[in-house]
Structures are given as structure tokens and as C-alpha cells.
Write an enzyme that holds these catalytic residues in place. Structure first.
Site, PDB file in Angstrom:
ATOM      1  N   ASP B   9      39.455  37.970  33.909  1.00 46.91           N
ATOM      2  CA  ASP B   9      40.340  38.130  35.345  1.00 46.91           C
ATOM      3  C   ASP B   9      39.783  38.524  36.490  1.00 46.91           C
ATOM      4  O   ASP B   9      38.594  39.168  35.830  1.00 46.91           O
ATOM      5  CB  ASP B   9      41.680  38.977  35.238  1.00 46.91           C
ATOM      6  CG  ASP B   9      42.076  39.035  36.777  1.00 46.91           C
ATOM      7  OD1 ASP B   9      42.237  38.277  37.195  1.00 46.91           O
ATOM      8  OD2 ASP B   9      43.433  39.424  36.104  1.00 46.91           O
ATOM      9  N   ASP B 105      42.149  32.591  39.096  1.00 45.52           N
ATOM     10  CA  ASP B 105      41.497  33.947  38.440  1.00 45.52           C
ATOM     11  C   ASP B 105      41.453  34.233  37.803  1.00 45.52           C
ATOM     12  O   ASP B 105      40.539  35.299  37.431  1.00 45.52           O
ATOM     13  CB  ASP B 105      41.454  34.783  39.902  1.00 45.52           C
ATOM     14  CG  ASP B 105      43.064  35.327  39.834  1.00 45.52           C
ATOM     15  OD1 ASP B 105      44.111  34.708  39.584  1.00 45.52           O
ATOM     16  OD2 ASP B 105      43.550  36.399  40.187  1.00 45.52           O
ATOM     17  N   GLU B 106      42.403  33.900  36.465  1.00 43.78           N
ATOM     18  CA  GLU B 106      42.453  33.705  35.047  1.00 43.78           C
ATOM     19  C   GLU B 106      42.277  32.713  34.140  1.00 43.78           C
ATOM     20  O   GLU B 106      42.916  31.619  34.564  1.00 43.78           O
ATOM     21  CB  GLU B 106      43.522  34.602  34.987  1.00 43.78           C
ATOM     22  CG  GLU B 106      44.591  36.008  36.328  1.00 43.78           C
ATOM     23  CD  GLU B 106      45.997  36.581  35.874  1.00 43.78           C
ATOM     24  OE1 GLU B 106      46.259  36.186  34.862  1.00 43.78           O
ATOM     25  OE2 GLU B 106      46.297  37.115  36.547  1.00 43.78           O
TER      26      GLU B 106
END
Ligand SMILES: [Mg+2]
Lengths: 78, 415
Positions: B9, B105-106
Site C-alpha cells: 500500500d 495505490d494498492e
């Protein structure tokens, strides 16, 4: 930003597709030959603000970072 | 065999990228906010200092300013986020080809098959953590576990710039005391219901009779119970981060009104060229084309149409866009502005090939256009132009690609 200085760069593309910067054309017209590229890696520029392929260049016996942040090149100002 | 799954993350993603690009923001509370004039006058992301002041994602700028008067508001730069998302993904792909994106973002990574090559899951996670910091200048927190749910939970436990390992042996100590809403898919309403029957922690949920949960919550209850007990079996699928982008579009207000088909075609060409170039840049095909037209009375409308097959060819997009224009713009009023949007995006890597002549022809065009991209990249946008664009340099002189708009599915962080 004042210390992110975009510059003109003369670049060689070799037969393997590597990018080798040869000289930097400064905004005042001076030309700095790059004697040697001693390191190439992806890296951020914490000083100037940015990220790209970072070339550590020897120019007149000093080491300086030159960044290729596609499609532009920049150096870190002081 | 026990799987080894990582969940990585990127911390305060949008805000971190903005702070990296603007070193003057260092030490200041920063919020990335949607543009006020576009109605999205809200906080999309914030850095740690802003978070400390109580600034929340999704609240209005004025609300955030009340809590944090020094808050520095910066506009989002989705191009930058896409670049960093892509770079992070490239690093992940050095360790496994099973990478599943969850927002920009992950990512989940299944590294089970890579352990002999690179060492334990924890070791791989530490390597990735260091590389992201050194190469991208932003930080990640990574959870390592034997399933996706716990890996995700792990990435939230320690941040920024940290690795948390959750094992079969320690998950009861590490995971069970956590509030039940920390579990993926436990949203506010489920959380409320769970609390009403006395379930406050993940451990409470794990120890509840699964039959009871089934009666209360149906299939979801059973699923959540199995998550809490570390029995999530879901696989890491190969989904591109770029799936979170819904469409790529571009519009221009013209230097003069478009009065004939030829004018419209020139404008559409410029727009389609730029949209297609951006599709190729992000490795997409589109399946639907949408046009928007505004006439000189400022009446505005949109029309869309499917393509016969997914494409990133400007020529294909143009011909569909022009068809849509011909079919819909019956009153022939002069047009003030036009827009083209590529929708229904699919990853170029996973798109099915077809042997139809149309498809082969389209592939040929895509190759030609790829060469054009390269020429423009090296010699500038205007180094190569379509003949039709010389019909009116006023209309075709713009280089619209740099003003592209990209629309992610959600400005927020998924769940
Ligand atoms: Mg994040």
C-alpha cells in the site's frame, strides 16, 4: 521550481537501446561535456522534486546528478 | 501448500507524490483537492500532518480549513499518480507475475512461487519496501500473510515504510483484538449490525457460531466469518491497475465555430489522435466511443456508440466518432466545442485477438500510429501531421494531449 533546472542534453542511443548523455547545454549557452556516467538508476530527486532515471555524471572532475524525467532532462540547482 | 501473499500500500499516495514534486511542501499539512470549479471541491488525499489535524478524505475544502487553517491545498495530477502506480507495479513484477491491483495505490502479490528465488515473503517485502523508497521517493507499507485478507490487514497495521507479517501462528494475537471494521468488506452498516449482536472485534466474529452469522447476514456473514478465521482462499488475480481508469477523454473549444463536416473532421482528428496516443501510453484498448458537442447556442449533448472490437487506433475511434456526429447532429448548427472520450477500457495485454480483415487492418493502423507516437516523442508533436489537418491550421494547431483528462473509478480509496 527554482532548483529544478530543465536543460538541453545531447544524447547517444547505442545499438542496445541504452541512453547515454554526452553533454549538457546550459541556459546561458555554456556546454558541459560529460566525461563519464558512473551510475544509472531510477531515483527521486528530493532536492528538485521529481523522479526519473538518474545519471551520475562526472563533469570537470565533479559528480553531478542528471535526471531523465520523460520526456525532459533536468539537473538539481543549488 | 500454504500461500505467501503480500499486500503493498503506497502511503498517502496522492499527497506523497505531490510532496515529492514540490519539496517546499515539506513539513506542511497538505491536502490534494479536486478542482473547486469542477464541483469536486473536496479532499481527495492528505499527508500525515493534515491527518493529524483531523482532515478527512471526502470532506469539503472549507471544512478541512476550519480544522487546519494552515492547510496547503494542491490540485491532483493524475498523470503523476499513474506514472508512480505503474513504476511500483513494475517493481512488484520483478518478484512475481501475479499482481492484482486494488486502486492505484494498492496491490496484492502472490509470491509463493518466488520463494526459492528471492527468499521468504518477509524478505521480499523488505526488498520491495526499500526499492520503492530508493527508486520512487515515496513509501509503502506491506502486509505479509497466508491469505489476501490478512495481508491487507497487515499493510494497515504499521505505516509508513514498514512490513508486518501475519502468520498462522500469530494471527490470533495480532488480528483478533482489532476492531471488526478493520476487516475488508466490513463497511459501516455491516459494522453497526455486527455490534448490535455483540461483535466488536475480529476475534468476536471468528468465535461466533457461523450458523448464526449465516442466519443474520446470509452468505456474506459466512464469508466474513471465514475471513476472520484466516480461511480466505481467494486468489490473486492478474488485474491491471489501469482498470481503475474508466475513460480517457479530451475536448476543445475551437478558435472559430465549426461550420461544415470537414471542420468537424479536422477537430475530431486532433482529439482522436490524442486520445488514442494516451490509450497506447497506458496500454489500453477502448470498446466504446463517446462524443460531446456544444453548438453556438451553447446547447450541449453527448452520444456514445460501441466499437466492433477493442482498439487503440485513432483511425477507428475517429470513424466511429464521425459516424456518431453524422447520426446525431442533424440540425447542422455551427459547433463551438467538441469532445471525444474513449470508454469501456480494457487492458491491451489481455484483449482477445480476432482474425477478421477489419481487425487485421486495424492492427496495421495501430502499428503505424505507434511509430507516430515515437516520432512525436523524439521530435515534437508537430513533427508529423495528418494531411487533413492542413485544411485549417487554426483548428488543428493545438496539441491537446497534454491537457488530457483521466477519470479513475473513484477518487477515494476503494473501501
Ligand atoms: Mg494507500
Amino acid at each position: 521550481m527554482a532548483n529544478k533546472i530543465f536543460v538541453d542534453v545531447v544524447v547517444k542511443y547505442d545499438a542496445e537501446g541504452n541512453i547515454i548523455p554526452l553533454s549538457i547545454l546550459w541556459e546561458d549557452g555554456r556546454i558541459f561535456e560529460i566525461d563519464k556516467v558512473v551510475d544509472v538508476r531510477p531515483a527521486p530527486s528530493l532536492k528538485a522534486g521529481g523522479q526519473g532515471i538518474r545519471f551520475t555524471c562526472r563533469i570537470q572532475n565533479k559528480y553531478r546528478y542528471l535526471f531523465f524525467e520523460e520526456p525532459r532532462w533536468f539537473v538539481e540547482g543549488s | 501448500m500454504e500461500r505467501v501473499i503480500l499486500h503493498s500500500d503506497l502511503n498517502n499516495f496522492y499527497a506523497s507524490v505531490e510532496c515529492l514534486y514540490n519539496p517546499k511542501l515539506k513539513g506542511k499539512p497538505v491536502a490534494v483537492c479536486g478542482r473547486v470549479e469542477e464541483r469536486h471541491g473536496i479532499v481527495l488525499a492528505k499527508n500525515t500532518l493534515a491527518k493529524k489535524c483531523g482532515v478527512k478524505t471526502g470532506e469539503a475544502i472549507w471544512q478541512a480549513r476550519l480544522k487546519c487553517p494552515d492547510l496547503v491545498i494542491v490540485p491532483p495530477n493524475f498523470d503523476r499518480y499513474l506514472k508512480f502506480s505503474k513504476l511500483a507495479r513494475e517493481i512488484y513484477c520483478d518478484y512475481t507475475d501475479q499482481v492484482e491491483s486494488f486502486g492505484l495505490d494498492e496491490c496484492w502479490l502472490d509470491v509463493t512461487g518466488s520463494l526459492l528465488l528471492f527468499g521468504s515473503g518477509e524478505k521480499i517485502a523488505q526488498t520491495i519496501r526499500k526499492r520503492i523508497k530508493a527508486e520512487l521517493g515515496i513509501t509503502v507499507s506491506i502486509g505479509v500473510s497466508f491469505n489476501k485478507i490478512f495481508a491487507k490487514l497487515g499493510s494497515d497495521l504499521k505505516k509508513p515504510d514498514a512490513v508486518t507479517v501475519i502468520t498462522q501462528e500469530n494471527f490470533k494475537q495480532k488480528v483478533w483484538p482489532l476492531p471488526v471494521e478493520d476487516l475488508l468488506y466490513v463497511g459501516p452498516s455491516t459494522c453497526k449490525k455486527l455490534r448490535s449482536i455483540g461483535i466488536f472485534t475480529i476475534g468476536d466474529l471468528a468465535k461466533t457460531d457461523v450458523k448464526l452469522l449465516g442466519e443474520y447476514f446470509g452468505k456474506n456473514g459466512v464469508m466474513l466469518w471465514s475471513f476472520a478465521n484466516g480461511q480466505d482462499q481467494s486468489r490473486v488475480s492478474n488485474i491491471e491497475a489501469t482498470h481503475t481508469i474508466k475513460s480517457i477523454g479530451n475536448s476543445m473549444t475551437m478558435p472559430r465555430d465549426l461550420v461544415c463536416d470537414e471542420d468537424v473532421k479536422v477537430a475530431l482528428y486532433v482529439l482522436c489522435d490524442s486520445v488514442a496516443a494516451r490509450l497506447r501510453e497506458y496500454n489500453f484498448y477502448c470498446t466504446t466511443v463517446q462524443i460531446s458537442l456544444r453548438d453556438n447556442d451553447l446547447y450541449w449533448y453527448e452520444r456514445q456508440g460501441k466499437l466492433n472490437f477493442p482498439t487503440c487506433s485513432s483511425t477507428e475511434i475517429l470513424s466511429r466518432a464521425f459516424e456518431l456526429y453524422k447520426a446525431n447532429h442533424k440540425n447542422n448548427k455551427p459547433l463551438r466545442s467538441v469532445g471525444v472520450r474513449a470508454c469501456g477500457l480494457v487492458s491491451a495485454d489481455t484483449t482477445q485477438l480476432s482474425m477478421s480483415p477489419d481487425f487485421v487492418n486495424m492492427e496495421k493502423w495501430q502499428k503505424i500510429e505507434g511509430v507516430v507516437d515515437k516520432l512525436r516523442y523524439r521530435f515534437g508533436h508537430h513533427s508529423i501531421m495528418r494531411g487533413i489537418l492542413f485544411a485549417d491550421r487554426n483548428l488543428s494547431g493545438a496539441n491537446p494531449k497534454d491537457e488530457h483528462i483521466i477519470h479513475p473509478v473513484s477518487f477515494f480509496n476503494g473501501f
